[in-house]
Write a protein that holds these residues in place. Structure first.
Motif, PDB file in Angstrom:
ATOM      1  N   UNK A   1       9.066  -2.495   0.706  1.00 32.90           N
ATOM      2  CA  UNK A   1       7.790  -3.159   0.928  1.00 32.90           C
ATOM      3  C   UNK A   1       6.812  -2.136   1.482  1.00 32.90           C
ATOM      4  N   UNK A   2       5.607  -2.215   1.013  1.00 36.27           N
ATOM      5  CA  UNK A   2       4.543  -1.335   1.494  1.00 36.27           C
ATOM      6  C   UNK A   2       3.426  -2.211   2.034  1.00 36.27           C
ATOM      7  N   UNK A   3       2.964  -1.850   3.212  1.00 37.08           N
ATOM      8  CA  UNK A   3       1.812  -2.552   3.770  1.00 37.08           C
ATOM      9  C   UNK A   3       0.770  -1.511   4.111  1.00 37.08           C
ATOM     10  N   UNK A   4      -0.380  -1.633   3.514  1.00 33.03           N
ATOM     11  CA  UNK A   4      -1.458  -0.679   3.730  1.00 33.03           C
ATOM     12  C   UNK A   4      -2.734  -1.436   4.040  1.00 33.03           C
ATOM     13  N   UNK A   5      -3.425  -1.013   5.054  1.00 31.80           N
ATOM     14  CA  UNK A   5      -4.706  -1.619   5.407  1.00 31.80           C
ATOM     15  C   UNK A   5      -5.801  -0.654   4.988  1.00 31.80           C
ATOM     16  N   UNK A   6      -6.722  -1.130   4.171  1.00 30.96           N
ATOM     17  CA  UNK A   6      -7.828  -0.300   3.687  1.00 30.96           C
ATOM     18  C   UNK A   6      -9.143  -0.991   3.973  1.00 30.96           C
ATOM     19  N   UNK A   7     -10.179  -0.205   4.115  1.00 32.38           N
ATOM     20  CA  UNK A   7     -11.537  -0.712   4.238  1.00 32.38           C
ATOM     21  C   UNK A   7     -12.314  -0.149   3.056  1.00 32.38           C
ATOM     22  N   UNK A   8     -12.501  -0.945   2.003  1.00 34.62           N
ATOM     23  CA  UNK A   8     -13.149  -0.421   0.802  1.00 34.62           C
ATOM     24  C   UNK A   8     -14.642  -0.174   1.015  1.00 34.62           C
ATOM     25  N   UNK A   9     -15.116   0.899   0.385  1.00 35.82           N
ATOM     26  CA  UNK A   9     -16.546   1.209   0.386  1.00 35.82           C
ATOM     27  C   UNK A   9     -17.204   0.757  -0.907  1.00 35.82           C
ATOM     28  N   UNK A  10     -16.384   0.469  -1.920  1.00 33.53           N
ATOM     29  CA  UNK A  10     -16.867   0.006  -3.221  1.00 33.53           C
ATOM     30  C   UNK A  10     -15.986  -1.157  -3.664  1.00 33.53           C
ATOM     31  N   UNK A  11     -16.293  -1.730  -4.827  1.00 28.91           N
ATOM     32  CA  UNK A  11     -15.485  -2.834  -5.338  1.00 28.91           C
ATOM     33  C   UNK A  11     -14.162  -2.370  -5.905  1.00 28.91           C
ATOM     34  N   UNK A  12     -14.016  -1.100  -6.204  1.00 25.97           N
ATOM     35  CA  UNK A  12     -12.792  -0.574  -6.789  1.00 25.97           C
ATOM     36  C   UNK A  12     -11.941   0.077  -5.707  1.00 25.97           C
ATOM     37  N   UNK A  13     -10.670  -0.303  -5.657  1.00 28.17           N
ATOM     38  CA  UNK A  13      -9.733   0.266  -4.692  1.00 28.17           C
ATOM     39  C   UNK A  13      -8.548   0.825  -5.468  1.00 28.17           C
ATOM     40  N   UNK A  23       7.753   1.401 -12.750  1.00 24.91           N
ATOM     41  CA  UNK A  23       8.521   0.656 -13.737  1.00 24.91           C
ATOM     42  C   UNK A  23       8.937  -0.729 -13.271  1.00 24.91           C
ATOM     43  N   UNK A  24       8.670  -1.069 -12.026  1.00 19.58           N
ATOM     44  CA  UNK A  24       9.010  -2.393 -11.494  1.00 19.58           C
ATOM     45  C   UNK A  24       7.760  -3.265 -11.481  1.00 19.58           C
ATOM     46  N   UNK A  25       7.994  -4.547 -11.562  1.00 24.20           N
ATOM     47  CA  UNK A  25       6.881  -5.500 -11.479  1.00 24.20           C
ATOM     48  C   UNK A  25       6.444  -5.611 -10.027  1.00 24.20           C
ATOM     49  N   UNK A  26       5.158  -5.425  -9.761  1.00 20.53           N
ATOM     50  CA  UNK A  26       4.615  -5.479  -8.409  1.00 20.53           C
ATOM     51  C   UNK A  26       3.660  -6.651  -8.261  1.00 20.53           C
ATOM     52  N   UNK A  27       3.621  -7.190  -7.083  1.00 19.78           N
ATOM     53  CA  UNK A  27       2.656  -8.246  -6.759  1.00 19.78           C
ATOM     54  C   UNK A  27       1.732  -7.698  -5.687  1.00 19.78           C
ATOM     55  N   UNK A  28       0.445  -7.748  -5.950  1.00 16.72           N
ATOM     56  CA  UNK A  28      -0.547  -7.232  -5.015  1.00 16.72           C
ATOM     57  C   UNK A  28      -1.364  -8.407  -4.510  1.00 16.72           C
ATOM     58  N   UNK A  29      -1.423  -8.565  -3.207  1.00 13.49           N
ATOM     59  CA  UNK A  29      -2.171  -9.649  -2.581  1.00 13.49           C
ATOM     60  C   UNK A  29      -3.234  -9.015  -1.691  1.00 13.49           C
ATOM     61  N   UNK A  30      -4.461  -9.473  -1.825  1.00 11.79           N
ATOM     62  CA  UNK A  30      -5.552  -8.928  -1.010  1.00 11.79           C
ATOM     63  C   UNK A  30      -6.251 -10.061  -0.275  1.00 11.79           C
ATOM     64  N   UNK A  31      -6.424  -9.890   1.028  1.00 16.12           N
ATOM     65  CA  UNK A  31      -7.173 -10.845   1.831  1.00 16.12           C
ATOM     66  C   UNK A  31      -7.723 -10.112   3.045  1.00 16.12           C
ATOM     67  N   UNK A  32      -8.754 -10.671   3.639  1.00  9.65           N
ATOM     68  CA  UNK A  32      -9.340 -10.065   4.828  1.00  9.65           C
ATOM     69  C   UNK A  32      -8.339 -10.154   5.976  1.00  9.65           C
ATOM     70  N   UNK A  33      -8.358  -9.182   6.854  1.00  8.51           N
ATOM     71  CA  UNK A  33      -7.354  -9.111   7.918  1.00  8.51           C
ATOM     72  C   UNK A  33      -7.358 -10.347   8.815  1.00  8.51           C
ATOM     73  N   UNK A  34      -8.508 -10.893   9.117  1.00 10.14           N
ATOM     74  CA  UNK A  34      -8.565 -12.074   9.985  1.00 10.14           C
ATOM     75  C   UNK A  34      -8.630 -13.383   9.196  1.00 10.14           C
TER      76      UNK A  34
END
Length: 69
Positions: A1-13, A23-34
């Motif tokens: 499991x990877x957990x990374x906190x980013x603050x995007x400056x643009x719409x593309x991350x 090669x594995x299927x990944x699920x990416x979930x994005x939500x605001x920290x609070x």
């Protein structure tokens, strides 16, 4: 499991994926920290018992009649 906190400056991350995830299927979930931790103040509920009202002034209880089978 990877957990990374980013603050995007643009719409593309973009981010790098570890070699063992390739090669594995990944699920990416994005939500605001609070997001989801804010509690909303609910209105206080009060119990009332006015939904049913019976006039029992002239009611006579007959115990023998109530216990008949």
């Amino acid at each position: 499991m990877i957990r990374t906190i980013v603050t995007p400056n643009t719409q593309t991350v973009t981010f790098n994926v570890p070699k063992d995830y390739i090669g594995k299927e990944l699920e990416v979930i994005a939500f605001a920290k609070n997001e989801g931790t804010e509690t909303k103040q609910l209105p206080k509920k009060e119990a009332t018992f006015i939904a049913l009202s019976l006039d029992t002034k002239n009611f006579k209880f007959n115990r023998d009649e109530a216990n008949e089978r």
